[in-house]
Design an enzyme around this catalytic site. Structure first.
Site, mmCIF file in Angstrom:
data_model
loop_
_atom_site.group_PDB
_atom_site.id
_atom_site.type_symbol
_atom_site.label_atom_id
_atom_site.label_comp_id
_atom_site.label_asym_id
_atom_site.label_seq_id
_atom_site.Cartn_x
_atom_site.Cartn_y
_atom_site.Cartn_z
ATOM 1 N N CYS A 110 107.817 8.921 -1.225
ATOM 2 C CA CYS A 110 107.810 7.650 -1.948
ATOM 3 C C CYS A 110 107.454 6.493 -1.015
ATOM 4 O O CYS A 110 107.520 6.599 0.218
ATOM 5 C CB CYS A 110 109.161 7.396 -2.616
ATOM 6 N N ASP A 165 117.846 8.050 -27.525
ATOM 7 C CA ASP A 165 119.046 8.723 -27.999
ATOM 8 C C ASP A 165 119.458 8.115 -29.336
ATOM 9 O O ASP A 165 118.916 7.103 -29.763
ATOM 10 C CB ASP A 165 120.161 8.664 -26.959
ATOM 11 N N CYS A 200 110.481 12.923 1.922
ATOM 12 C CA CYS A 200 110.163 12.200 0.689
ATOM 13 C C CYS A 200 108.845 11.446 0.845
ATOM 14 O O CYS A 200 108.594 10.824 1.884
ATOM 15 C CB CYS A 200 111.280 11.224 0.337
ATOM 16 N N ASP A 242 118.259 13.899 -18.531
ATOM 17 C CA ASP A 242 118.292 12.461 -18.281
ATOM 18 C C ASP A 242 119.627 12.135 -17.636
ATOM 19 O O ASP A 242 120.614 12.848 -17.845
ATOM 20 C CB ASP A 242 118.145 11.664 -19.585
ATOM 21 N N HIS A 283 113.373 5.087 -4.475
ATOM 22 C CA HIS A 283 113.493 6.352 -3.738
ATOM 23 C C HIS A 283 114.210 7.409 -4.567
ATOM 24 O O HIS A 283 113.758 8.560 -4.649
ATOM 25 C CB HIS A 283 114.244 6.153 -2.421
ATOM 26 N N CYS A 307 110.257 5.366 1.498
ATOM 27 C CA CYS A 307 110.394 6.185 2.700
ATOM 28 C C CYS A 307 109.193 6.035 3.627
ATOM 29 O O CYS A 307 109.320 6.199 4.841
ATOM 30 C CB CYS A 307 110.603 7.642 2.312
#
Length: 376
Positions: free
Chosen positions: A312, A94, A310, A272, A341, A315
């Site tokens: 990931c 940014d 999920c 974002d 997660h 999880c």
């Protein structure tokens, strides 16, 4: 075949929603895309390789924070931001304008730029469009953001209009400053930022001025600053369509999972937000059935994963009971697992939206998502 400097291909559309690919030297970015925020050259509580494993194609770095610590010149001396933090895919930085306006109490805004004092040590700095471009060049950013002012939507219309006009003059100076760094400009991209708060006429004027200058992509700025979701969506009903259709549209600083779905529905390609990482550090997990607070005592003996849908590692390995214990004990591992997660959930949400658009079923997907997420 040499990778392009910047190329945006739209693969499919469904209503206003679209899915595509941004092609850059350091890799492809699948859209709609969510960029985890690496404020100070780190996505808090995560290693860069773990961020990539969640499915993130690009991350965001913060010009304001990095210029103050460790310093853009130092990062350049150490080989640039990618090498410094061991992230070798695209990075968007940014411009620093928002942080200067929001974090620095002592600041002076003029046509030249913004003079401000560091929130770290009180040292005085001057940030101009030209200096912002120089800092982002020193960092080695792949997508550079034009320098702008982000006014609050509740300011009088004449103030918002004057701010927008100044941001457009700064956009032209940003364009010139970016182009002056020929070597960096030859392998990176520059995005302009539309302003105008909630006003359709002002946003159209801003979009027209940015289009005349010419940018690789266009951001929708000045939203998610306290106006509420209803007002944000009302603005997104017209703002994306005012920008060039063949360029990526980036909604800055947004947001909650339902914000992302609603914005994609209205034609936005990139996002974002600090929310998934910040919420993770504070005990909130995002799931397909809505957010849950792991500090709550009801999870103390819950052996289910954070989210059964999920994929990931958190999880797949740890129970809600264990993470509840870590969070309540203020253990660092709790923040790490929760953040992993949440970032992974956001990436899975983006992939689900990309698939739904490609299959022509985005309306059904969005409806089902809201039914499950709001538990109604």
């Amino acid at each position: 075949m040499t990778a392009p400097r910047f190329q945006f291909d739209i693969h499919a559309t469904d209503g206003k929603a679209r899915t595509g690919t941004i092609r850059m030297t350091r890799g492809d970015i699948r859209t709609p895309a969510f960029m985890p925020v690496g404020t100070a050259a780190t996505v808090k509580a995560m290693k860069p390789e773990t961020v990539r494993k969640t499915g993130a194609d690009i991350i965001l770095g913060n010009t304001y924070h990095l210029m103050l610590r460790p310093g853009a010149e130092r990062v350049a001396k150490l080989g640039g931001l990618h090498k410094f933090m061991n992230w070798h895919r695209p990075i968007l930085t940014d411009s620093g304008g928002y942080q200067v306006m929001s974090l620095s109490e002592l600041r002076k805004l003029t046509e030249e730029g913004v003079e401000f004092r560091s929130h770290l040590d009180g040292s005085k700095h001057m940030l101009t469009p030209e200096r912002s471009m120089e800092i982002q060049r020193l960092l080695g950013s792949d997508i550079v953001m034009a320098f702008d002012e982000c006014p609050r939507a509740d300011r009088p219309r004449e103030e918002i209009a004057a701010s927008m006009e100044m941001s457009m003059r700064w956009a032209k100076r940003s364009r010139d400053g970016f182009d002056s760094g020929e070597e960096h400009a030859a392998r990176s991209a520059l995005f302009g930022i539309q302003q105008g708060a909630l006003d359709e006429e002002l946003r159209k004027a801003s979009a027209d001025k940015l289009t005349d200058i010419g940018f690789d992509g266009y951001a929708i700025g000045g939203l998610a600053v306290g106006e509420g979701q209803e007002a944000m969506f009302a603005t997104l009903d017209f703002a994306p369509g005012q920008l060039p259709a063949h360029r990526p549209r980036y909604l800055m600083g947004v947001g909650k999972p339902d914000d992302l779905v609603g914005a994609v529905e209205r034609g936005v390609d990139m996002f974002d937000c600090v929310l998934p990482s910040r919420s993770g550090r504070n005990g909130q997990a995002f799931t397909w059935n809505g957010p849950i607070n792991l500090r709550n005592a009801r999870f103390a003996e819950d052996q289910e994963p954070l989210d059964n849908r999920c994929s990931c590692d958190t999880c797949g390995t740890y129970s809600r009971a264990y993470i509840h214990h870590l969070v309540r004990s203020n253990e660092i591992l709790g923040a790490m697992l929760m953040t992993e997660h949440n970032i992974a959930f956001y990436q899975q949400l983006m992939q689900a939206m990309r698939d739904a658009i490609a299959d022509g079923r985005f309306t059904e997907f969005a409806s089902q998502f809201r039914t499950e997420y709001y538990n109604r």
